[in-house]
Design a protein around this motif. Structure first.
Motif, mmCIF file in Angstrom:
data_model
loop_
_atom_site.group_PDB
_atom_site.id
_atom_site.type_symbol
_atom_site.label_atom_id
_atom_site.label_comp_id
_atom_site.label_asym_id
_atom_site.label_seq_id
_atom_site.Cartn_x
_atom_site.Cartn_y
_atom_site.Cartn_z
ATOM 1 N N ILE A 80 -21.406 49.052 -5.843
ATOM 2 C CA ILE A 80 -21.907 48.629 -7.148
ATOM 3 C C ILE A 80 -22.787 47.403 -6.971
ATOM 4 C CG2 ILE A 80 -21.227 47.799 -9.435
ATOM 5 C CD1 ILE A 80 -18.664 49.508 -9.057
ATOM 6 N N GLY A 81 -23.993 47.445 -7.540
ATOM 7 C CA GLY A 81 -24.972 46.370 -7.387
ATOM 8 C C GLY A 81 -24.646 45.130 -8.197
ATOM 9 N N ASN A 82 -25.656 44.319 -8.424
ATOM 10 C CA ASN A 82 -25.523 43.053 -9.145
ATOM 11 C C ASN A 82 -25.830 43.230 -10.627
ATOM 12 O OD1 ASN A 82 -25.106 41.689 -6.652
ATOM 13 N ND2 ASN A 82 -27.302 41.607 -6.340
ATOM 14 N N ASN A 83 -25.201 42.400 -11.448
ATOM 15 C CA ASN A 83 -25.435 42.396 -12.899
ATOM 16 C C ASN A 83 -25.154 43.774 -13.494
ATOM 17 O OD1 ASN A 83 -26.302 39.625 -12.962
ATOM 18 N ND2 ASN A 83 -28.175 40.340 -11.985
ATOM 19 N N VAL A 84 -23.923 44.210 -13.298
ATOM 20 C CA VAL A 84 -23.489 45.513 -13.808
ATOM 21 C C VAL A 84 -22.359 45.292 -14.804
ATOM 22 C CG1 VAL A 84 -22.471 47.737 -13.186
ATOM 23 C CG2 VAL A 84 -24.177 46.683 -11.683
ATOM 24 N N TRP A 85 -22.461 45.943 -15.950
ATOM 25 C CA TRP A 85 -21.440 45.880 -16.990
ATOM 26 C C TRP A 85 -20.807 47.258 -17.071
ATOM 27 C CZ3 TRP A 85 -20.118 48.153 -21.619
ATOM 28 C CH2 TRP A 85 -19.269 47.436 -22.471
ATOM 29 N N ILE A 86 -19.469 47.311 -16.887
ATOM 30 C CA ILE A 86 -18.743 48.584 -16.874
ATOM 31 C C ILE A 86 -17.778 48.598 -18.051
ATOM 32 C CG2 ILE A 86 -17.299 50.142 -15.530
ATOM 33 C CD1 ILE A 86 -18.282 48.622 -13.003
ATOM 34 N N GLY A 87 -17.991 49.516 -18.990
ATOM 35 C CA GLY A 87 -17.231 49.574 -20.225
ATOM 36 C C GLY A 87 -15.846 50.173 -20.078
ATOM 37 N N VAL A 88 -15.077 50.063 -21.147
ATOM 38 C CA VAL A 88 -13.695 50.526 -21.215
ATOM 39 C C VAL A 88 -13.587 51.991 -20.786
ATOM 40 C CG1 VAL A 88 -11.787 50.978 -22.817
ATOM 41 C CG2 VAL A 88 -13.131 48.886 -23.037
ATOM 42 N N ASN A 89 -12.601 52.266 -19.923
ATOM 43 C CA ASN A 89 -12.251 53.613 -19.461
ATOM 44 C C ASN A 89 -13.346 54.335 -18.681
ATOM 45 O OD1 ASN A 89 -9.628 53.495 -20.496
ATOM 46 N ND2 ASN A 89 -10.344 54.149 -22.506
ATOM 47 N N ALA A 90 -14.334 53.615 -18.185
ATOM 48 C CA ALA A 90 -15.351 54.241 -17.335
ATOM 49 C C ALA A 90 -14.734 54.562 -15.974
ATOM 50 C CB ALA A 90 -16.550 53.320 -17.164
ATOM 51 N N THR A 91 -15.235 55.634 -15.355
ATOM 52 C CA THR A 91 -14.769 56.054 -14.037
ATOM 53 C C THR A 91 -15.969 56.249 -13.125
ATOM 54 O OG1 THR A 91 -12.828 57.148 -14.971
ATOM 55 C CG2 THR A 91 -13.509 57.839 -12.775
ATOM 56 N N VAL A 147 -24.113 54.959 -5.276
ATOM 57 C CA VAL A 147 -24.668 53.614 -5.386
ATOM 58 C C VAL A 147 -25.060 53.374 -6.840
ATOM 59 C CG1 VAL A 147 -26.552 52.085 -4.677
ATOM 60 C CG2 VAL A 147 -25.516 53.641 -3.012
ATOM 61 N N ILE A 148 -24.513 52.304 -7.395
ATOM 62 C CA ILE A 148 -24.880 51.865 -8.733
ATOM 63 C C ILE A 148 -25.859 50.716 -8.539
ATOM 64 C CG2 ILE A 148 -24.055 50.962 -10.941
ATOM 65 C CD1 ILE A 148 -22.864 53.739 -10.158
ATOM 66 N N GLY A 149 -27.060 50.846 -9.065
ATOM 67 C CA GLY A 149 -28.098 49.838 -8.862
ATOM 68 C C GLY A 149 -27.824 48.522 -9.566
ATOM 69 N N ASN A 150 -28.814 47.655 -9.565
ATOM 70 C CA ASN A 150 -28.740 46.352 -10.227
ATOM 71 C C ASN A 150 -29.146 46.492 -11.692
ATOM 72 O OD1 ASN A 150 -28.156 44.962 -7.750
ATOM 73 N ND2 ASN A 150 -30.304 45.184 -7.228
ATOM 74 N N ASP A 151 -28.591 45.641 -12.547
ATOM 75 C CA ASP A 151 -28.914 45.629 -13.974
ATOM 76 C C ASP A 151 -28.615 46.998 -14.592
ATOM 77 O OD1 ASP A 151 -29.903 44.661 -16.470
ATOM 78 O OD2 ASP A 151 -31.873 45.522 -16.028
ATOM 79 N N VAL A 152 -27.359 47.398 -14.485
ATOM 80 C CA VAL A 152 -26.919 48.696 -15.017
ATOM 81 C C VAL A 152 -25.803 48.469 -16.025
ATOM 82 C CG1 VAL A 152 -25.812 50.901 -14.451
ATOM 83 C CG2 VAL A 152 -27.582 49.972 -12.946
ATOM 84 N N LEU A 153 -25.930 49.096 -17.195
ATOM 85 C CA LEU A 153 -24.894 49.071 -18.212
ATOM 86 C C LEU A 153 -24.249 50.451 -18.245
ATOM 87 C CD1 LEU A 153 -24.942 47.420 -21.624
ATOM 88 C CD2 LEU A 153 -24.168 49.776 -21.442
ATOM 89 N N ILE A 154 -22.949 50.497 -17.998
ATOM 90 C CA ILE A 154 -22.192 51.743 -18.008
ATOM 91 C C ILE A 154 -21.353 51.756 -19.277
ATOM 92 C CG2 ILE A 154 -20.467 53.132 -16.806
ATOM 93 C CD1 ILE A 154 -21.448 51.712 -14.195
ATOM 94 N N ALA A 155 -21.652 52.676 -20.164
ATOM 95 C CA ALA A 155 -20.989 52.738 -21.468
ATOM 96 C C ALA A 155 -19.522 53.122 -21.317
ATOM 97 C CB ALA A 155 -21.703 53.753 -22.355
ATOM 98 N N PRO A 156 -18.707 52.766 -22.305
ATOM 99 C CA PRO A 156 -17.295 53.165 -22.288
ATOM 100 C C PRO A 156 -17.143 54.686 -22.148
ATOM 101 C CG PRO A 156 -17.652 51.524 -23.975
ATOM 102 C CD PRO A 156 -19.013 51.916 -23.461
ATOM 103 N N ASN A 157 -16.076 55.090 -21.457
ATOM 104 C CA ASN A 157 -15.708 56.502 -21.266
ATOM 105 C C ASN A 157 -16.718 57.310 -20.459
ATOM 106 O OD1 ASN A 157 -13.234 56.348 -22.778
ATOM 107 N ND2 ASN A 157 -14.530 56.190 -24.591
ATOM 108 N N THR A 158 -17.553 56.654 -19.682
ATOM 109 C CA THR A 158 -18.542 57.349 -18.859
ATOM 110 C C THR A 158 -17.925 57.733 -17.518
ATOM 111 O OG1 THR A 158 -20.362 56.186 -19.901
ATOM 112 C CG2 THR A 158 -20.792 57.096 -17.726
ATOM 113 N N TYR A 159 -18.296 58.929 -17.034
ATOM 114 C CA TYR A 159 -17.863 59.411 -15.717
ATOM 115 C C TYR A 159 -19.083 59.466 -14.810
ATOM 116 C CZ TYR A 159 -16.165 62.461 -12.035
ATOM 117 O OH TYR A 159 -15.826 62.985 -10.812
#
Length: 127
Positions: free
Chosen positions: A65-76, A82-94
């Motif tokens: 997981i890169g830098n400046n990443v926000w991972i929401g509730v119940n995300a998997t 590879v998760i890049g930089n400046d990524v917002l992962i919404a809640p309940n995302t797979y």
């Protein structure tokens, strides 16, 4: 401290995890982070997040997981992705695929949308 956290808050992670500075846990309950996962700087995670291992197939391994990443509730997030930089992962995302920089990701299967400054005003306690 590791043992106390896992018993009282249900957080599973290892002293062997490679975790960057500015790591923030918003709601510390039911979180699992595989010991081999790599987490960058200024990553925020929330209740119910799983960062796990895939044991077979082309994605065998653990996430990076890169830098400046926000991972929401119940995300998997699972597998050698590879998760890049400046990524917002919404809640309940797979997520079981690579995510490019500057993205907002949501759903199952995940839908990826480009967004400049995707995590603007979302990252707490950035260092």
């Amino acid at each position: 401290m590791f043992e106390i956290s896992t018993k009282k808050k249900g957080i599973e992670f290892s002293v062997d995890n490679e975790i960057g500075y500015g790591f923030y846990v918003g709601h510390p309950y039911g979180i699992t982070i595989n010991a081999k996962a790599i987490i960058g700087n200024n990553v925020n995670i929330h209740k119910g997040v799983t960062i796990g291992q895939e044991n077979r197939g082309k994605r065998k391994g653990t996430p990076c997981i890169g830098n400046n990443v926000w991972i929401g509730v119940n995300a998997t997030i699972v597998g050698n992705v590879v998760i890049g930089n400046d990524v917002l992962i919404a809640p309940n995302t797979y997520i079981n695929c690579d995510i490019p920089d500057h993205s907002i990701v949501f759903g199952n299967p995940c839908i990826v949308k480009h967004a400049d400054d995707a995590t603007k005003d979302y990252i707490n306690h950035a260092v």
